[in-house]
Scaffold this motif. Structure first.
Motif, mmCIF file in Angstrom:
data_model
loop_
_atom_site.group_PDB
_atom_site.id
_atom_site.type_symbol
_atom_site.label_atom_id
_atom_site.label_comp_id
_atom_site.label_asym_id
_atom_site.label_seq_id
_atom_site.Cartn_x
_atom_site.Cartn_y
_atom_site.Cartn_z
ATOM 1 N N THR A 34 0.829 -1.211 0.000
ATOM 2 C CA THR A 34 0.000 0.000 0.000
ATOM 3 C C THR A 34 0.864 1.262 0.000
ATOM 4 O OG1 THR A 34 -1.744 -1.178 1.165
ATOM 5 C CG2 THR A 34 -1.837 1.225 1.212
ATOM 6 N N ALA A 35 1.837 1.324 0.900
ATOM 7 C CA ALA A 35 2.701 2.508 0.966
ATOM 8 C C ALA A 35 3.563 2.630 -0.289
ATOM 9 C CB ALA A 35 3.582 2.452 2.210
ATOM 10 N N THR A 36 4.031 1.497 -0.812
ATOM 11 C CA THR A 36 4.821 1.532 -2.044
ATOM 12 C C THR A 36 3.974 2.040 -3.203
ATOM 13 O OG1 THR A 36 6.225 -0.283 -1.267
ATOM 14 C CG2 THR A 36 6.236 0.157 -3.629
ATOM 15 N N GLY A 37 2.729 1.597 -3.274
ATOM 16 C CA GLY A 37 1.821 2.078 -4.320
ATOM 17 C C GLY A 37 1.617 3.579 -4.239
ATOM 18 N N LYS A 38 1.464 4.094 -3.031
ATOM 19 C CA LYS A 38 1.325 5.550 -2.860
ATOM 20 C C LYS A 38 2.590 6.273 -3.304
ATOM 21 C CE LYS A 38 -2.073 5.301 0.817
ATOM 22 N NZ LYS A 38 -2.368 5.454 2.239
ATOM 23 N N GLY A 39 3.731 5.677 -3.021
ATOM 24 C CA GLY A 39 4.999 6.269 -3.461
ATOM 25 C C GLY A 39 5.103 6.329 -4.979
ATOM 26 N N PHE A 40 4.650 5.274 -5.641
ATOM 27 C CA PHE A 40 4.658 5.276 -7.107
ATOM 28 C C PHE A 40 3.707 6.344 -7.649
ATOM 29 C CE2 PHE A 40 6.949 1.289 -6.979
ATOM 30 C CZ PHE A 40 7.687 1.320 -8.143
ATOM 31 N N THR A 41 2.549 6.482 -7.037
ATOM 32 C CA THR A 41 1.600 7.512 -7.468
ATOM 33 C C THR A 41 2.209 8.893 -7.286
ATOM 34 O OG1 THR A 41 -0.266 6.078 -6.928
ATOM 35 C CG2 THR A 41 -0.716 8.443 -7.100
ATOM 36 N N MET A 42 2.843 9.138 -6.143
ATOM 37 C CA MET A 42 3.474 10.441 -5.887
ATOM 38 C C MET A 42 4.623 10.707 -6.867
ATOM 39 S SD MET A 42 3.301 10.732 -1.695
ATOM 40 C CE MET A 42 5.011 10.990 -1.645
ATOM 41 N N ALA A 43 5.272 9.644 -7.364
ATOM 42 C CA ALA A 43 6.366 9.805 -8.324
ATOM 43 C C ALA A 43 5.852 10.000 -9.747
ATOM 44 C CB ALA A 43 7.299 8.600 -8.258
ATOM 45 N N GLY A 44 4.515 9.983 -9.931
ATOM 46 C CA GLY A 44 3.942 10.264 -11.243
ATOM 47 C C GLY A 44 3.554 9.050 -12.058
ATOM 48 N N TYR A 45 3.609 7.872 -11.482
ATOM 49 C CA TYR A 45 3.215 6.673 -12.222
ATOM 50 C C TYR A 45 1.706 6.495 -12.140
ATOM 51 C CZ TYR A 45 8.100 5.210 -12.396
ATOM 52 O OH TYR A 45 9.439 5.149 -12.638
ATOM 53 N N PRO A 46 1.068 6.135 -13.257
ATOM 54 C CA PRO A 46 -0.370 5.831 -13.187
ATOM 55 C C PRO A 46 -0.549 4.480 -12.499
ATOM 56 C CG PRO A 46 0.461 5.364 -15.382
ATOM 57 C CD PRO A 46 1.595 5.983 -14.605
ATOM 58 N N ALA A 47 -1.667 4.285 -11.863
ATOM 59 C CA ALA A 47 -1.963 3.017 -11.194
ATOM 60 C C ALA A 47 -0.809 2.611 -10.282
ATOM 61 C CB ALA A 47 -2.279 1.923 -12.215
ATOM 62 N N GLY A 48 -0.563 3.429 -9.281
ATOM 63 C CA GLY A 48 0.565 3.222 -8.372
ATOM 64 C C GLY A 48 0.599 1.847 -7.742
ATOM 65 N N ASP A 49 -0.580 1.318 -7.363
ATOM 66 C CA ASP A 49 -0.610 -0.007 -6.750
ATOM 67 C C ASP A 49 -0.151 -1.084 -7.737
ATOM 68 O OD1 ASP A 49 -1.492 1.052 -4.363
ATOM 69 O OD2 ASP A 49 -3.609 0.596 -4.735
ATOM 70 N N ALA A 50 -0.603 -0.989 -8.978
ATOM 71 C CA ALA A 50 -0.184 -1.962 -9.994
ATOM 72 C C ALA A 50 1.312 -1.836 -10.267
ATOM 73 C CB ALA A 50 -0.978 -1.758 -11.280
ATOM 74 N N MET A 51 1.806 -0.611 -10.323
ATOM 75 C CA MET A 51 3.232 -0.398 -10.550
ATOM 76 C C MET A 51 4.055 -0.947 -9.387
ATOM 77 S SD MET A 51 3.380 0.762 -13.534
ATOM 78 C CE MET A 51 5.108 1.071 -13.601
ATOM 79 N N ALA A 52 3.525 -0.838 -8.168
ATOM 80 C CA ALA A 52 4.225 -1.379 -7.005
ATOM 81 C C ALA A 52 4.340 -2.899 -7.107
ATOM 82 C CB ALA A 52 3.504 -0.975 -5.729
ATOM 83 N N VAL A 53 3.279 -3.535 -7.560
ATOM 84 C CA VAL A 53 3.307 -4.995 -7.737
ATOM 85 C C VAL A 53 4.313 -5.371 -8.823
ATOM 86 C CG1 VAL A 53 1.982 -7.001 -8.491
ATOM 87 C CG2 VAL A 53 0.963 -5.367 -6.890
ATOM 88 N N ILE A 54 4.285 -4.656 -9.942
ATOM 89 C CA ILE A 54 5.211 -4.949 -11.038
ATOM 90 C C ILE A 54 6.658 -4.761 -10.587
ATOM 91 C CG2 ILE A 54 6.015 -4.152 -13.308
ATOM 92 C CD1 ILE A 54 3.011 -3.545 -13.909
ATOM 93 N N ALA A 55 6.933 -3.661 -9.919
ATOM 94 C CA ALA A 55 8.299 -3.399 -9.443
ATOM 95 C C ALA A 55 8.718 -4.436 -8.405
ATOM 96 C CB ALA A 55 8.401 -1.992 -8.866
ATOM 97 N N GLY A 56 7.826 -4.732 -7.463
ATOM 98 C CA GLY A 56 8.139 -5.706 -6.422
ATOM 99 C C GLY A 56 8.398 -7.087 -6.982
ATOM 100 N N LEU A 57 7.568 -7.511 -7.929
ATOM 101 C CA LEU A 57 7.773 -8.827 -8.559
ATOM 102 C C LEU A 57 9.038 -8.847 -9.413
ATOM 103 C CD1 LEU A 57 4.141 -9.835 -9.614
ATOM 104 C CD2 LEU A 57 5.572 -10.905 -7.846
ATOM 105 N N SER A 58 9.283 -7.756 -10.136
ATOM 106 C CA SER A 58 10.493 -7.687 -10.962
ATOM 107 C C SER A 58 11.747 -7.787 -10.101
ATOM 108 C CB SER A 58 10.527 -6.389 -11.771
ATOM 109 O OG SER A 58 9.473 -6.356 -12.699
#
Length: 180
Positions: A56-80
């Motif tokens: 959840t916090a990672t997703g918010k960080g991605f959103t604040m960094a300008g990524y769309p769908a911060g939660d999805a980006m957090a999952v992608i980054a975490g899995l990668s």
């Protein structure tokens, strides 16, 4: 029968350069340190392990960094990071592990910015880790790896390494394009 010395090649073929036990041990050490570090960072994002922020916090960080769908980006980054790091550590599908981590590092360095190289606001550590990932992808994981037992990846295949790095770079830059 002669005993192999640590600094002599164990196997020598005309199609591949000779490799020594110390060379492969060095690759193993580098793979374990870099790969497990990246896997640890991924689990910090995904599960909050090792004092990490969690999804959840990672997703918010991605959103604040300008990524769309911060939660999805957090999952992608975490899995990668997790799967790429584990693949690198095990020497399993090393070119794909390198591709996953290449995309991650392109985005990390872009978000951090290149205004300073050294700490406290620099990207020194990220650049060193990224260079290690690229080097391991290009050199191959060595004989103390899972890839050594896979016929298609047993030897370093430069076209696999280069194609994987290109794939990771393209994926990393596509993600940057969708970022605000």
């Amino acid at each position: 029968m002669t005993q192999a010395r640590w600094d002599q090649p164990l196997f020598s073929t005309t199609s591949a350069p000779a490799t020594t036990v110390t060379h492969d041990a060095g690759l193993l050490l580098l793979r374990l340190v870099v790969g497990l570090s990246m896997a640890g960072h991924g689990t910090m994002k995904l599960f909050g392990w090792f004092g990490g922020p969690g999804l959840t916090a990672t997703g918010k960080g991605f959103t604040m960094a300008g990524y769309p769908a911060g939660d999805a980006m957090a999952v992608i980054a975490g899995l990668s990071e997790t799967l790429g790091g584990l693949g690198l550590a095990l020497g399993l599908l090393t070119p794909l592990a390198g591709a996953a981590l290449t995309g991650v590092f392109i985005n990390i360095i872009d978000v951090r910015g290149l205004s300073a190289y050294f700490p406290p606001k620099g990207v020194e550590l990220e650049v060193v880790l990224f260079a290690a990932v690229i080097a391991l992808t290009l050199t191959g994981p060595g004989r103390f790896s899972a890839d050594h037992h896979l016929p298609v990846l047993r030897e370093n295949r430069p076209r696999h390494a280069l194609a994987a790095l290109l794939l990771g770079a393209v994926a990393g830059f596509v993600v940057l394009i969708v970022r605000d």
